[in-house]
Every structure is written in C-alpha cells, then in structure tokens.
Design a protein around this motif. Sequence first.
Motif, PDB file in Angstrom:
ATOM      1  N   CYS A 381       0.834  -1.208   0.000  1.00 39.37           N
ATOM      2  CA  CYS A 381       0.000   0.000   0.000  1.00 39.37           C
ATOM      3  C   CYS A 381       0.865   1.254   0.000  1.00 39.37           C
ATOM      4  CB  CYS A 381      -0.946  -0.010   1.206  1.00 39.37           C
ATOM      5  SG  CYS A 381      -2.344  -1.144   1.046  1.00 39.37           S
ATOM      6  N   PHE A 382       1.955   1.244   0.776  1.00 35.69           N
ATOM      7  CA  PHE A 382       2.866   2.394   0.777  1.00 35.69           C
ATOM      8  C   PHE A 382       3.470   2.607  -0.609  1.00 35.69           C
ATOM      9  CE2 PHE A 382       3.307   2.689   5.487  1.00 35.69           C
ATOM     10  CZ  PHE A 382       3.210   4.066   5.559  1.00 35.69           C
ATOM     11  N   TYR A 383       3.871   1.509  -1.241  1.00 31.82           N
ATOM     12  CA  TYR A 383       4.447   1.629  -2.578  1.00 31.82           C
ATOM     13  C   TYR A 383       3.431   2.253  -3.543  1.00 31.82           C
ATOM     14  CZ  TYR A 383       6.040   0.364  -7.221  1.00 31.82           C
ATOM     15  OH  TYR A 383       6.401   0.416  -8.546  1.00 31.82           O
ATOM     16  N   THR A 384       2.185   1.811  -3.469  1.00 38.13           N
ATOM     17  CA  THR A 384       1.136   2.365  -4.320  1.00 38.13           C
ATOM     18  C   THR A 384       0.970   3.863  -4.069  1.00 38.13           C
ATOM     19  OG1 THR A 384      -0.026   0.244  -4.339  1.00 38.13           O
ATOM     20  CG2 THR A 384      -1.308   2.197  -4.927  1.00 38.13           C
ATOM     21  N   LEU A 385       1.008   4.269  -2.793  1.00 38.79           N
ATOM     22  CA  LEU A 385       0.854   5.687  -2.462  1.00 38.79           C
ATOM     23  C   LEU A 385       2.039   6.508  -2.944  1.00 38.79           C
ATOM     24  CD1 LEU A 385      -0.650   5.482   1.146  1.00 38.79           C
ATOM     25  CD2 LEU A 385      -1.841   5.730  -1.044  1.00 38.79           C
ATOM     26  N   TRP A 391      -0.867  11.457  -2.787  1.00 40.63           N
ATOM     27  CA  TRP A 391      -0.205  11.044  -1.551  1.00 40.63           C
ATOM     28  C   TRP A 391       1.324  11.052  -1.597  1.00 40.63           C
ATOM     29  CZ3 TRP A 391      -3.456  10.512   2.451  1.00 40.63           C
ATOM     30  CH2 TRP A 391      -4.802  10.221   2.196  1.00 40.63           C
ATOM     31  N   HIS A 392       1.926  11.079  -2.766  1.00 42.92           N
ATOM     32  CA  HIS A 392       3.372  10.819  -2.849  1.00 42.92           C
ATOM     33  C   HIS A 392       4.220  11.891  -2.172  1.00 42.92           C
ATOM     34  CE1 HIS A 392       3.040  13.626  -6.246  1.00 42.92           C
ATOM     35  NE2 HIS A 392       4.365  13.757  -6.204  1.00 42.92           N
ATOM     36  N   GLU A 393       3.663  13.089  -1.947  1.00 40.81           N
ATOM     37  CA  GLU A 393       4.439  14.151  -1.310  1.00 40.81           C
ATOM     38  C   GLU A 393       4.264  14.192   0.207  1.00 40.81           C
ATOM     39  OE1 GLU A 393       6.687  16.168  -2.389  1.00 40.81           O
ATOM     40  OE2 GLU A 393       6.594  15.527  -4.480  1.00 40.81           O
ATOM     41  N   ASP A 394       3.405  13.331   0.767  1.00 38.61           N
ATOM     42  CA  ASP A 394       3.196  13.343   2.220  1.00 38.61           C
ATOM     43  C   ASP A 394       4.434  12.832   2.947  1.00 38.61           C
ATOM     44  OD1 ASP A 394       0.712  14.378   1.841  1.00 38.61           O
ATOM     45  OD2 ASP A 394      -0.378  12.514   2.206  1.00 38.61           O
ATOM     46  N   ALA A 395       4.672  13.385   4.133  1.00 39.19           N
ATOM     47  CA  ALA A 395       5.944  13.199   4.839  1.00 39.19           C
ATOM     48  C   ALA A 395       6.300  11.736   5.071  1.00 39.19           C
ATOM     49  CB  ALA A 395       5.895  13.949   6.181  1.00 39.19           C
ATOM     50  N   VAL A 396       5.364  10.946   5.568  1.00 31.83           N
ATOM     51  CA  VAL A 396       5.678   9.552   5.886  1.00 31.83           C
ATOM     52  C   VAL A 396       5.890   8.736   4.619  1.00 31.83           C
ATOM     53  CG1 VAL A 396       4.837   7.464   7.026  1.00 31.83           C
ATOM     54  CG2 VAL A 396       4.428   9.685   8.076  1.00 31.83           C
ATOM     55  N   VAL A 397       5.112   8.990   3.592  1.00 29.68           N
ATOM     56  CA  VAL A 397       5.261   8.269   2.325  1.00 29.68           C
ATOM     57  C   VAL A 397       6.641   8.533   1.732  1.00 29.68           C
ATOM     58  CG1 VAL A 397       4.338   7.971  -0.006  1.00 29.68           C
ATOM     59  CG2 VAL A 397       2.782   8.357   1.917  1.00 29.68           C
ATOM     60  N   LYS A 398       7.054   9.795   1.723  1.00 32.40           N
ATOM     61  CA  LYS A 398       8.374  10.144   1.196  1.00 32.40           C
ATOM     62  C   LYS A 398       9.492   9.523   2.024  1.00 32.40           C
ATOM     63  CE  LYS A 398       9.161  14.392  -0.037  1.00 32.40           C
ATOM     64  NZ  LYS A 398       9.194  15.868  -0.009  1.00 32.40           N
ATOM     65  N   ALA A 399       9.318   9.498   3.354  1.00 31.85           N
ATOM     66  CA  ALA A 399      10.369   8.982   4.232  1.00 31.85           C
ATOM     67  C   ALA A 399      10.566   7.478   4.077  1.00 31.85           C
ATOM     68  CB  ALA A 399      10.039   9.323   5.684  1.00 31.85           C
ATOM     69  N   LEU A 400       9.477   6.754   3.840  1.00 32.97           N
ATOM     70  CA  LEU A 400       9.563   5.295   3.781  1.00 32.97           C
ATOM     71  C   LEU A 400       9.927   4.757   2.399  1.00 32.97           C
ATOM     72  CD1 LEU A 400       8.268   5.485   6.603  1.00 32.97           C
ATOM     73  CD2 LEU A 400       6.825   3.541   5.966  1.00 32.97           C
ATOM     74  N   LYS A 401       9.678   5.517   1.367  1.00 28.43           N
ATOM     75  CA  LYS A 401       9.839   5.000   0.003  1.00 28.43           C
ATOM     76  C   LYS A 401      11.231   4.405  -0.263  1.00 28.43           C
ATOM     77  CE  LYS A 401       9.467   6.186  -4.892  1.00 28.43           C
ATOM     78  NZ  LYS A 401       9.126   7.241  -5.895  1.00 28.43           N
ATOM     79  N   PRO A 402      12.337   5.088   0.041  1.00 29.49           N
ATOM     80  CA  PRO A 402      13.655   4.499  -0.268  1.00 29.49           C
ATOM     81  C   PRO A 402      13.889   3.168   0.452  1.00 29.49           C
ATOM     82  CG  PRO A 402      13.852   6.835   0.252  1.00 29.49           C
ATOM     83  CD  PRO A 402      12.473   6.434   0.632  1.00 29.49           C
ATOM     84  N   ASP A 403      13.499   3.080   1.711  1.00 27.24           N
ATOM     85  CA  ASP A 403      13.734   1.852   2.471  1.00 27.24           C
ATOM     86  C   ASP A 403      12.825   0.717   2.009  1.00 27.24           C
ATOM     87  OD1 ASP A 403      15.680   3.109   3.943  1.00 27.24           O
ATOM     88  OD2 ASP A 403      14.317   3.708   5.550  1.00 27.24           O
ATOM     89  N   LEU A 404      11.596   1.045   1.594  1.00 29.88           N
ATOM     90  CA  LEU A 404      10.699   0.021   1.050  1.00 29.88           C
ATOM     91  C   LEU A 404      11.291  -0.594  -0.208  1.00 29.88           C
ATOM     92  CD1 LEU A 404       7.259   1.819   1.433  1.00 29.88           C
ATOM     93  CD2 LEU A 404       7.858  -0.357   2.501  1.00 29.88           C
ATOM     94  N   LEU A 405      11.780   0.258  -1.111  1.00 27.71           N
ATOM     95  CA  LEU A 405      12.370  -0.241  -2.348  1.00 27.71           C
ATOM     96  C   LEU A 405      13.636  -1.040  -2.075  1.00 27.71           C
ATOM     97  CD1 LEU A 405      11.848   2.872  -4.653  1.00 27.71           C
ATOM     98  CD2 LEU A 405      10.579   0.718  -4.680  1.00 27.71           C
ATOM     99  N   ALA A 406      14.426  -0.601  -1.090  1.00 21.63           N
ATOM    100  CA  ALA A 406      15.662  -1.311  -0.757  1.00 21.63           C
ATOM    101  C   ALA A 406      15.375  -2.676  -0.147  1.00 21.63           C
ATOM    102  CB  ALA A 406      16.501  -0.463   0.198  1.00 21.63           C
ATOM    103  N   GLN A 407      14.358  -2.764   0.681  1.00 19.27           N
ATOM    104  CA  GLN A 407      14.074  -4.025   1.387  1.00 19.27           C
ATOM    105  C   GLN A 407      13.300  -5.013   0.522  1.00 19.27           C
ATOM    106  OE1 GLN A 407      13.267  -3.927   5.542  1.00 19.27           O
ATOM    107  NE2 GLN A 407      11.583  -5.403   5.416  1.00 19.27           N
ATOM    108  N   TYR A 408      12.347  -4.523  -0.249  1.00 20.25           N
ATOM    109  CA  TYR A 408      11.468  -5.431  -0.975  1.00 20.25           C
ATOM    110  C   TYR A 408      11.722  -5.468  -2.484  1.00 20.25           C
ATOM    111  CZ  TYR A 408       8.733  -5.346   3.362  1.00 20.25           C
ATOM    112  OH  TYR A 408       8.339  -5.440   4.675  1.00 20.25           O
ATOM    113  N   GLY A 409      12.095  -4.342  -3.038  1.00 18.99           N
ATOM    114  CA  GLY A 409      12.236  -4.261  -4.483  1.00 18.99           C
ATOM    115  C   GLY A 409      10.914  -3.918  -5.139  1.00 18.99           C
TER     116      GLY A 409
END
Length: 442
Positions: A381-385, A391-409
């Motif tokens: 869901c975070f990746y979709t946002l 939603w992509h400019e919201d603080a938590v979404v922006k903060a988590l995006k790099p780590d989500l991509l690094a951990q899951y791909g």
Amino acid sequence: MTEFFRIECPQFDPDTSEARFSYRLNDLAFTEVLRFPHVSDIAVLDTPSFQKLLGLCAIVLGVSYFKLRAPLRIETDIALTPDERAFVLDVYENGLGEFYARNGLQRFGRLSLDAPEDDKAQLPAPVLKERTLLPIGGGKDSLVSVDLLTHVGAEFTPFAVNPKGPILSSVEAIGIEPVYVTRTLDPEMIRLGKEPGYYNGHVPSTAINSMIAALCALLFGYDQIVLSNERSASEGNVVFDGRETNHQYSKSLGFEVRIADILLHATGGALRYFSLLRPYSEARIASLFTHGHRFDSVFSSCNRNFRLTGNDGPLWCGECPKCHFVFLIFAPFMPKDRLLRIFGKNLLDEPANEHSFRELAGLTGQKPWECVGEILEAAACFYTLSRHADWHEDAVVKALKPDLLAQYGEEKLQLAMAECLTDSHDHHIPPALAAQVAAYAV
C-alpha cells in the motif's frame, strides 16, 4: 501446593435469562454472568445441544480467570469428546499465545486437562431458522459484511456483547433490531489483574464472543453465525516457546475451521460458522467499503475509542497502530478529501507517526500486537501511495519509500499489491452464498 484452575458446571436461569459461570483458581472463587434477551421458548434450555454449548462456553470464558496465574492443571466436570478436548487445549494454548509470549510463560504442550469423557452418540439437531447472526465490531469489516449480505438478500441480525461506542452507532445506521448480550466479569478478577503476583494480558475475545453467539443462535433460532475475519488474520506476530503466536489467533482460518467443526457437531449439524470476508485481504475489504458512504461517520477500528458511555469523543485517536493501518489501506482506494473527513487529519503527513508506519510495513521491529493486516500488504500500500498523485508528497510516504524499495524491491511490491486485490479460494463460505457474494463484490 500444585496450582490448579477449576471450571464448574454452568447454570442458566429461565426466569432472568441469565447464565452464571463459576470458577476456582486455587483458593480463589469467581463468578461471571451473561444476561441474554428474554427467552420465550424455554424448552430449548433442556436440549442436549444447548447444554453442550453452555458447557463449552463456560470453558472458553474461563480463560479470563485462568490467566491470573496460568497454572498447568485445568479440571472440570463438564464432559468432553476427544475433539472438544483438543479444542479446549487449543483455546488455552494458542488462544492465549500472545499472553504467554508477553509474560514470558512457557505453556505450549504443558497444560493438563482433567475432564470426563463424553461418549454419547451424535446429538439431535435443534430446529433453527434459515437466518444469520452477524457479530458487529464497530469497524469496517463487519460493515462490509452488512453490505454484502444486504445485496444478496440474506436475512441477518446484528449481534454484540457489551455494545458501546462505534458498535452502537453502527447498528443504529444498519437499522435492524440487534441481539445484545451483557457480559459481567467478576470484579475481583479485574482487581487482581492489577496486583503483584498475578498476570494480565490478551485473551481470545473472538473465541469468547463466538461461543456466546452460539448460545444466542440456539436460544433465538439462527442456523449460522457469520464472522467478518479477513485472510490476513492468520498471519502471526512472533515465534515464542517453539510456536508462532498470533494476536488474532481466534480470528485465523485455522481456528475458524476448528470451532466450526465443534459447533456443527454439538448441534447435530444444525449450526454453521464461517467468515464471509475470509477470501479478502484488508486492502480488498477497504476497497469494498468505499462503495458506500452511510457508515463513514459511525465506524471505528480504534481500540481507545470503544467507550462505555458511547460516542462522546473522536472515533479515531490518530496515534495508535490500528488508526495508522486503517488509514493506510484506505488511502489507495478512497478520495483523499473523504478519508481526511473520516479521520479529521492526514496521518501520513505527520512525521511523528513514521516509526509506527515503519513497524506496519516491516521496516523495523515486529508486527504490532494489534488487529492489523499483513506486513507485505502494508508495504504494498505504501508503494502504491508513493506513485499516487494525491499522496506521494506526504511526509511519511516520502520517508519510507527508499527503504521500502531497498528491502522489498519494486517488482515484489507490485506483485504484492496485485495479490492483495486477488480473492483467495481458501475459505469455508457455503458455495451458493460464495457465488452470490463474488458476483456482487467486483
């Protein structure tokens, strides 16, 4: 002295429609009371099925008193079949799995159950009407079940134990006369749970409420109990004492199969039990909820806001993992302005919430001890946002995006979101009803 927990044979008073359940924990005695609506057909009280379910209910309700000391020995004069013995041990072991894990108590495979054997033949089936008893929890899930049952034309009655807050407001919005049961715990148990030398913690509330619902099904004539448990309820939290422990164990598919079998055999095949939402992920349920608006201002999944006095404050605290998870899974499917009206603020644009959302997405720590969905589902869901214009400019979404991509791909997250929106065939909904619901839930 060897510590023990004793479950006495329960009593039902037809004059007051009250059931009394008594327990002994070493030298302590407790009594719990269930108060039902008026029972007009008291003949049902003498049926073998009702007496069987009353005894099983007494045993399941007993977990609240057992957990004060969690002794290794359980005893009762309530006769049990081999399958019922296995069911009871499952409730007292896996149903209390979180309680054991959080208190550091090793009980798996160590409990003894002393009970007479029930060797009677199959019980005669009571006559039950073709209608559904539907537990209402005040959150989105049971309200999606309301919508599905309504659209397929199934007759149902809302049910709850000690209704308050969002349950009352949801049932009012449903507009169907409910069946409510009042459960009064022994106040001494509540007091001791706060004292040194005694334990406290999570109990399998769905198992407890399901057994109370089963009594109502016989008392008032319902041939099925329909739960609203999603497939992600089967995902555990941590491994402890050699087993996976699950905050939502009594909502899991494994437990559903076990208790359904117990209720079916206890009623000679008359009473069915299943979850209508088992094919769906939390995200899929959220998408179904968005089809209508009538429950937007009355529902809540926030545990902090189930108040004894009703809806006298905000339905969503905005600070707990349940608020965060529900907000997260609604965001990909619901217009942003509608979601902000429901919650009162944007939980994904508050940096203070980042750690909680990281836990939900599996980026730090363990899955919270809450009724939240699967870790990969939250990550998807975070990746979709992160790719959503709103939603992509919201603080938590922006903060988590790099780590989500690094951990899951990226590919794994895309596939996970697609899987969330694909209905599972691993459920126990009667085929005719399953086909009707599937045709509507598109």
